[in-house]
Design a protein around this motif. Structure first.
Motif, mmCIF file in Angstrom:
data_model
loop_
_atom_site.group_PDB
_atom_site.id
_atom_site.type_symbol
_atom_site.label_atom_id
_atom_site.label_comp_id
_atom_site.label_asym_id
_atom_site.label_seq_id
_atom_site.Cartn_x
_atom_site.Cartn_y
_atom_site.Cartn_z
ATOM 1 N N VAL A 18 46.387 30.311 43.047
ATOM 2 C CA VAL A 18 45.595 31.536 43.058
ATOM 3 C C VAL A 18 44.649 31.568 41.864
ATOM 4 O O VAL A 18 43.454 31.855 41.992
ATOM 5 C CB VAL A 18 46.521 32.767 43.058
ATOM 6 C CG1 VAL A 18 45.721 34.041 42.779
ATOM 7 C CG2 VAL A 18 47.226 32.896 44.395
ATOM 8 N N ILE A 66 40.481 31.492 42.108
ATOM 9 C CA ILE A 66 39.735 32.620 41.561
ATOM 10 C C ILE A 66 38.832 32.153 40.428
ATOM 11 O O ILE A 66 37.681 32.594 40.291
ATOM 12 C CB ILE A 66 40.704 33.718 41.084
ATOM 13 C CG1 ILE A 66 41.383 34.368 42.290
ATOM 14 C CG2 ILE A 66 39.976 34.767 40.254
ATOM 15 C CD1 ILE A 66 42.398 35.425 41.919
ATOM 16 N N GLY A 73 35.282 32.764 41.766
ATOM 17 C CA GLY A 73 35.063 34.163 41.441
ATOM 18 C C GLY A 73 34.508 34.398 40.067
ATOM 19 O O GLY A 73 34.790 35.432 39.451
ATOM 20 N N LEU A 128 32.506 37.602 39.613
ATOM 21 C CA LEU A 128 33.193 38.870 39.790
ATOM 22 C C LEU A 128 33.516 39.489 38.443
ATOM 23 O O LEU A 128 33.656 38.803 37.433
ATOM 24 C CB LEU A 128 34.482 38.663 40.590
ATOM 25 C CG LEU A 128 34.326 38.105 42.011
ATOM 26 C CD1 LEU A 128 35.690 37.865 42.628
ATOM 27 C CD2 LEU A 128 33.508 39.054 42.872
ATOM 28 N N VAL A 183 38.087 43.106 38.937
ATOM 29 C CA VAL A 183 38.206 42.595 40.303
ATOM 30 C C VAL A 183 39.065 41.334 40.324
ATOM 31 O O VAL A 183 39.942 41.165 41.173
ATOM 32 C CB VAL A 183 36.810 42.313 40.892
ATOM 33 C CG1 VAL A 183 36.927 41.704 42.283
ATOM 34 C CG2 VAL A 183 35.994 43.610 40.946
ATOM 35 N N ARG A 184 38.823 40.427 39.360
ATOM 36 C CA ARG A 184 39.640 39.219 39.291
ATOM 37 C C ARG A 184 41.105 39.546 39.028
ATOM 38 O O ARG A 184 42.005 38.985 39.641
ATOM 39 C CB ARG A 184 39.095 38.288 38.206
ATOM 40 C CG ARG A 184 37.807 37.595 38.590
ATOM 41 C CD ARG A 184 37.554 36.416 37.676
ATOM 42 N NE ARG A 184 37.270 36.846 36.317
ATOM 43 C CZ ARG A 184 36.059 37.018 35.828
ATOM 44 N NH1 ARG A 184 35.009 36.819 36.600
ATOM 45 N NH2 ARG A 184 35.869 37.383 34.572
ATOM 46 N N LEU A 198 42.715 40.890 42.158
ATOM 47 C CA LEU A 198 43.041 39.831 43.104
ATOM 48 C C LEU A 198 44.293 39.072 42.681
ATOM 49 O O LEU A 198 45.129 38.711 43.522
ATOM 50 C CB LEU A 198 41.857 38.869 43.224
ATOM 51 C CG LEU A 198 40.604 39.400 43.912
ATOM 52 C CD1 LEU A 198 39.470 38.371 43.834
ATOM 53 C CD2 LEU A 198 40.900 39.733 45.372
ATOM 54 N N GLY A 213 47.352 41.508 43.263
ATOM 55 C CA GLY A 213 47.619 41.673 44.686
ATOM 56 C C GLY A 213 48.132 40.409 45.350
ATOM 57 O O GLY A 213 49.067 40.456 46.152
ATOM 58 N N SER A 214 47.541 39.263 45.006
ATOM 59 C CA SER A 214 48.015 38.006 45.573
ATOM 60 C C SER A 214 49.439 37.704 45.120
ATOM 61 O O SER A 214 50.272 37.245 45.909
ATOM 62 C CB SER A 214 47.089 36.861 45.171
ATOM 63 O OG SER A 214 45.766 37.098 45.604
ATOM 64 N N SER A 260 48.966 32.545 37.249
ATOM 65 C CA SER A 260 47.579 32.763 37.674
ATOM 66 C C SER A 260 46.671 32.987 36.471
ATOM 67 O O SER A 260 45.552 32.468 36.420
ATOM 68 C CB SER A 260 47.502 33.964 38.617
ATOM 69 O OG SER A 260 48.224 33.724 39.808
ATOM 70 N N THR A 290 41.086 29.818 35.498
ATOM 71 C CA THR A 290 41.023 31.269 35.399
ATOM 72 C C THR A 290 40.631 31.704 34.003
ATOM 73 O O THR A 290 39.861 32.636 33.810
ATOM 74 C CB THR A 290 42.383 31.884 35.769
ATOM 75 O OG1 THR A 290 42.786 31.379 37.035
ATOM 76 C CG2 THR A 290 42.291 33.390 35.850
#
Length: 332
Positions: A188, A192, A196, A199, A203-204, A207, A210-211, A249, A255
């Motif tokens: 993940v 991202i 991403g 973003l 927002v990152r 995500l 939530g993931s 993550s 990331t």
């Protein structure tokens, strides 16, 4: 008759070493091929590390310095402990315990792999193990002390202070479910970070959270109710998996690189900028001289299309136009 050796094709020798010749040849490759080649260090390190860490370690395992204790007092217990350690070829590290209760507590806490109490002709020898903590050690010490008890003319009675559950006879379910959470969180974060970067931070992070919520729930459901490898503690496992997924993550290198303030600039060649509502989106980088098309969403080399136009053989005018366009545009 004289014979002439044909001249070898290619550039003449300049006295460069193998490494410099390799670098010169590598620099002549196209930029995408060079970029792919520079990223091949990861599978190379993976192959070497996997072979050294797993194949080398597990192809012929030989345990060493397993801590066991002989329960007893007096010279007989000390002599038995010294004999067992001397004949084990470094596999056992034998000490003497003064009482069964003290040895029982050490085995339950994991300080000892086993505790052996010698038997007699009418009394079996006893071996205390904790297979739930050290399954492999429990198997090894049982195989080691069974001949010792037989040599004394008695049988071996094994007492397991922390037995493994029937649904997890090897004690590896916890390891594999943690591995599932770790790999899921890393993937993940990787995607991202790669896709991403434009973003916003919240927002990152949303995500990632939530993931992690969904993936940890799926992993706990499959390991528990579906497969039956883990029984009970559903909410605790789910929360632990959620935190593990979020941690990996955010710890992913891509990331971390993507979470820094992104420089939303354009591709440094004759490209078109499309800004809608003040937000920079993906741009297509096209070079008129070579027909090169690439997507720019990260700080890539500003000489992509300029190098292609220079080496395409369509004249220096195309190179000058591409270089001038490069200077006018903002760097990625």
């Amino acid at each position: 008759m004289t014979s002439e050796t044909p001249a070898s094709s290619g550039a003449p020798s300049t006295g460069l070493g193998p490494w410099m010749r390799f670098r010169r040849q590598y620099s002549r490759l196209s930029p995408p091929v060079q970029m792919i080649g520079l990223q091949l260090w990861l599978p190379l390190v993976f192959v070497i590390a996997f072979c050294l860490c797993y194949i080398n370690a597990f192809h012929q395992p030989s345990p060493k310095d397993i801590k066991v204790a002989v329960v007893g007092t007096g010279p007989a217990a000390v002599t038995l402990a010294d004999r067992l350690e001397g004949t084990s070829n470094g596999m056992l590290s034998v000490s003497v315990a003064s009482s069964v209760d003290a040895a029982r507590g050490d085995v339950r806490d994991g300080d000892l792999a086993a505790a052996f109490t010698p038997g007699a002709a009418n009394q079996p020898a006893r071996l205390l193990v904790a297979s739930g903590a050290q399954f492999q050690f429990a198997e090894v010490v049982q195989q080691t002390f069974a001949p010792v008890a037989a040599a004394e003319g008695s049988t071996l009675a094994v007492g397991d202070l922390a037995p493994l559950p029937k649904h997890d006879s090897y004690g590896t379910s916890g390891f594999y479910i943690a591995l599932v959470w770790t790999i899921a969180g890393y993937m993940v974060g990787m995607f991202i970070g790669m896709m991403g970067q434009t973003l916003k931070h919240r927002v990152r992070l949303g995500l990632i959270v939530g993931s992690g919520f969904v993936l940890s729930l799926l992993g706990t459901l499959f390991a528990g109710p579906v497969v039956g490898a883990v029984h009970g503690h559903f909410l605790s496992l789910w929360l632990l998996g959620w935190l593990t997924t979020i941690w990996w993550s955010t710890a992913c290198p891509t990331t971390s690189a993507g979470s820094s303030p992104a420089r939303r600039s354009s591709c440094s060649c004759s490209s078109t900028f499309r800004r809608r509502a003040g937000r920079s989106r993906r741009r297509s980088c096209r070079s008129r001289s070579s027909g090169c098309t690439r997507m720019c969403s990260a700080p890539v080399s500003s000489t992509c299309c300029a190098a292609s136009s220079t080496t395409s053989g369509r004249g220096s005018a195309a190179a000058r136009r591409s270089s001038a366009s490069t200077r006018r545009s903002a760097s990625c």
